[in-house]
Design an enzyme around this catalytic site. Structure first.
Site, PDB file in Angstrom:
ATOM      1  N   ARG A   1      -6.065  -2.746   9.266  1.00 13.73           N
ATOM      2  CA  ARG A   1      -6.800  -4.021   9.326  1.00 13.73           C
ATOM      3  C   ARG A   1      -6.288  -4.927  10.438  1.00 13.73           C
ATOM      4  NH1 ARG A   1      -4.789  -5.625   3.357  1.00 13.73           N
ATOM      5  NH2 ARG A   1      -2.707  -4.868   3.727  1.00 13.73           N
TER       6      ARG A   1
ATOM      7  N   ASP B   1       2.564  -0.666  11.724  1.00 11.96           N
ATOM      8  CA  ASP B   1       2.569  -1.988  12.359  1.00 11.96           C
ATOM      9  C   ASP B   1       3.855  -2.763  12.092  1.00 11.96           C
ATOM     10  OD1 ASP B   1       2.050  -2.236   9.674  1.00 11.96           O
ATOM     11  OD2 ASP B   1       0.523  -3.776   9.882  1.00 11.96           O
TER      12      ASP B   1
ATOM     13  N   ASP C   1       5.353  -5.069   5.963  1.00 12.03           N
ATOM     14  CA  ASP C   1       5.922  -6.388   6.270  1.00 12.03           C
ATOM     15  C   ASP C   1       5.746  -7.406   5.145  1.00 12.03           C
ATOM     16  OD1 ASP C   1       3.253  -6.577   6.723  1.00 12.03           O
ATOM     17  OD2 ASP C   1       3.413  -7.448   8.741  1.00 12.03           O
TER      18      ASP C   1
ATOM     19  N   THR D   1       4.387   2.508   5.515  1.00  9.10           N
ATOM     20  CA  THR D   1       2.973   2.095   5.569  1.00  9.10           C
ATOM     21  C   THR D   1       2.266   3.014   6.547  1.00  9.10           C
ATOM     22  OG1 THR D   1       1.424   0.430   6.435  1.00  9.10           O
ATOM     23  CG2 THR D   1       3.662   0.267   7.223  1.00  9.10           C
TER      24      THR D   1
ATOM     25  N   ASP E   1      -0.002   2.143   8.482  1.00  8.62           N
ATOM     26  CA  ASP E   1      -0.503   1.380   9.635  1.00  8.62           C
ATOM     27  C   ASP E   1       0.406   1.418  10.865  1.00  8.62           C
ATOM     28  OD1 ASP E   1      -2.590   0.710   8.021  1.00  8.62           O
ATOM     29  OD2 ASP E   1      -2.008  -1.372   7.719  1.00  8.62           O
TER      30      ASP E   1
ATOM     31  N   ARG F   1      13.462   9.929  -3.108  1.00 10.11           N
ATOM     32  CA  ARG F   1      14.377  11.063  -3.335  1.00 10.11           C
ATOM     33  C   ARG F   1      15.658  10.894  -2.511  1.00 10.11           C
ATOM     34  NH1 ARG F   1      14.839  15.783  -0.260  1.00 10.11           N
ATOM     35  NH2 ARG F   1      15.377  17.709  -1.361  1.00 10.11           N
TER      36      ARG F   1
ATOM     37  N   GLY G   1       0.838  -1.207   0.000  1.00  8.43           N
ATOM     38  CA  GLY G   1       0.000   0.000   0.000  1.00  8.43           C
ATOM     39  C   GLY G   1       0.869   1.251   0.000  1.00  8.43           C
TER      40      GLY G   1
HETATM   41  O1  F6P Z   1      -1.627  -1.434   4.814  1.00  7.89           O
HETATM   42  C1  F6P Z   1      -2.141  -0.188   4.516  1.00  7.89           C
HETATM   43  C2  F6P Z   1      -3.639  -0.249   4.303  1.00  7.89           C
HETATM   44  O2  F6P Z   1      -4.076   1.037   3.970  1.00  7.89           O
HETATM   45  C3  F6P Z   1      -4.465  -0.813   5.461  1.00  7.89           C
HETATM   46  O3  F6P Z   1      -4.696   0.108   6.499  1.00  7.89           O
HETATM   47  C4  F6P Z   1      -5.719  -1.248   4.765  1.00  7.89           C
HETATM   48  O4  F6P Z   1      -6.358  -2.241   5.495  1.00  7.89           O
HETATM   49  C5  F6P Z   1      -5.196  -1.755   3.454  1.00  7.89           C
HETATM   50  O5  F6P Z   1      -3.952  -1.117   3.222  1.00  7.89           O
HETATM   51  C6  F6P Z   1      -6.112  -1.532   2.271  1.00  7.89           C
HETATM   52  O6  F6P Z   1      -5.551  -2.125   1.149  1.00  7.89           O
HETATM   53  P1  F6P Z   1      -6.049  -1.888  -0.355  1.00  7.89           P
HETATM   54  O7  F6P Z   1      -5.673  -0.503  -0.756  1.00  7.89           O
HETATM   55  O8  F6P Z   1      -5.326  -2.911  -1.137  1.00  7.89           O
HETATM   56  O9  F6P Z   1      -7.520  -2.071  -0.332  1.00  7.89           O
END
Ligand code: F6P
Length: 327
Positions: free
Chosen positions: A175, A133, A106, A129, A131, A24, A14
């Site tokens: 998620r 996480d 990850d 990311t 998240d 950059r 993502g």
């Molecule tokens: O990992 C980043 C994230 O934005 C999560 O928060 C979310 O659950 C997921 O990607 C959504 O993924 P996609 O854009 O593939 O629907």
């Protein structure tokens, strides 16, 4: 490991605000050390398809403030196969690329570890990311921006919630992790915060909302992380509350992908710049299989395997702070 003369950089998984600032930084650090740099489009998919572009210090002019990623990103299924990874390796060799910087989460690092095990190809990961996480860094690139985007949106929802005396359920991204929900919830003064790491339970949610009415509040905001398990989903949660507390008029707002876009915050730009420099310096220094991250506000390294397997835990003290604030 021979001398590193050419480094490739990709963004994977993502997208996250600040990925361009990280690209950059990698490109300009390569230029600083007279090392060639190649951009790989669409993450591992572009690696399998040899979708490459030569990048110089000037190729990354005027991108530090831009959201998204100029290199595009993808979640590749081809790279999950042995055949796909073989093709990827051949493409790297054909283009005389000696090392790889992967900017992603990850899932992207897992691909990198497997590839390194199979082909002993030098790889450094940069955590990107929204998240947050990832183990081994207090902040991932994009998290700070996403958090501020979420808070700004919830502030706006508060205006309409309070005008109509309504209860709002606001779903934020994450998620598997509640970092955005927990911090945006505290930052925006939510009544309750529902995160995957802590099952609040439906009864406690109802109790908490009753308490807030008794305390004289006429509107409330509940921040719900995408991965929360309290209800089946945020809409069912709102229906359940309306059924059991008929004096509440509930609405749902799903913030969704807007949290992934926008101009990166200064924090994310600085973080991305620092991590990019370190990633290239590690590779030039002959190191591999590491992730660069922020710990105690210093750039530190963690093995990629640990970064994947380890758990970046949320600060549960924030739940207590939130409880006290909602008296
Ligand atoms: O990992 C980043 C994230 O934005 C999560 O928060 C979310 O659950 C997921 O990607 C959504 O993924 P996609 O854009 O593939 O629907």
């Amino acid at each position: 490991m021979g001398k590193i003369k050419k480094i490739a950089v990709m963004t994977s998984g993502g997208d996250a605000p600040g990925m361009n600032a990280a690209i950059r930084s990698v490109v300009r650090t390569c230029a600083y050390y007279s090392t060639e740099c190649v951009g790989i489009y669409r993450g591992y998919q572009g690696l399998v398809e040899a979708d490459f572009i030569n990048l110089t210090a000037r190729s990354v002019n005027n991108i530090i403030h831009k959201g998204g990623t100029i290199l595009k990103t993808a979640r590749s299924t081809a790279f999950r196969t042995e055949e796909g990874r073989k093709k990827a390796y051949e493409n790297l060799k054909e283009n005389e690329i000696d090392a790889l910087v992967v900017i992603g989460g990850d899932g992207s690092f897992t691909g990198g570890v497997v590839f390194n095990q199979e082909y002993n190809f030098p790889i450094i990961g940069i955590p990107g990311t929204i998240d947050n996480d990832i183990y081994g860094t207090t902040h991932t690139i994009g998290y700070d921006t996403a958090l501020n985007t979420a808070v700004e949106a919830i502030d706006k929802i508060r205006d309409t919630a309070s005008s109509h005396n309504r209860l709002f359920f606001v779903e934020v991204m994450g998620r598997d992790a509640g970092f955005i929900a927990l911090n945006a919830g505290v930052g925006a003064g939510a009544e309750e915060i529902l995160i995957p790491e802590e099952d609040l339970g439906l009864d406690r949610l109802l109790e908490s909302l009753k308490k807030s009415r008794r305390a004289g509040k006429s509107s409330s905001i509940v921040v719900v992380s995408e991965g929360d398990k309290t209800g089946k989903n945020v809409f069912e949660l709102a229906d359940y509350v309306e059924e059991n507390l008929p004096n509440y008029e509930a609405r749902v707002s799903v913030l969704g992908h807007m949290q992934r876009g926008g101009s990166p915050s200064c924090f994310d730009r600085v973080l991305a710049s620092r991590l990019g420099v370190k990633a290239v310096e590690l590779l030039i220094d002959g190191q591999t299989n590491l992730m660069v991250g922020l710990q105690n506000n210093e750039v530190q390294t963690t093995s990629l395997e640990k970064a994947i397997k380890g758990q970046h835990t949320i600060d549960k003290e924030l739940l207590r702070v939130s409880d006290i604030m909602t008296i």
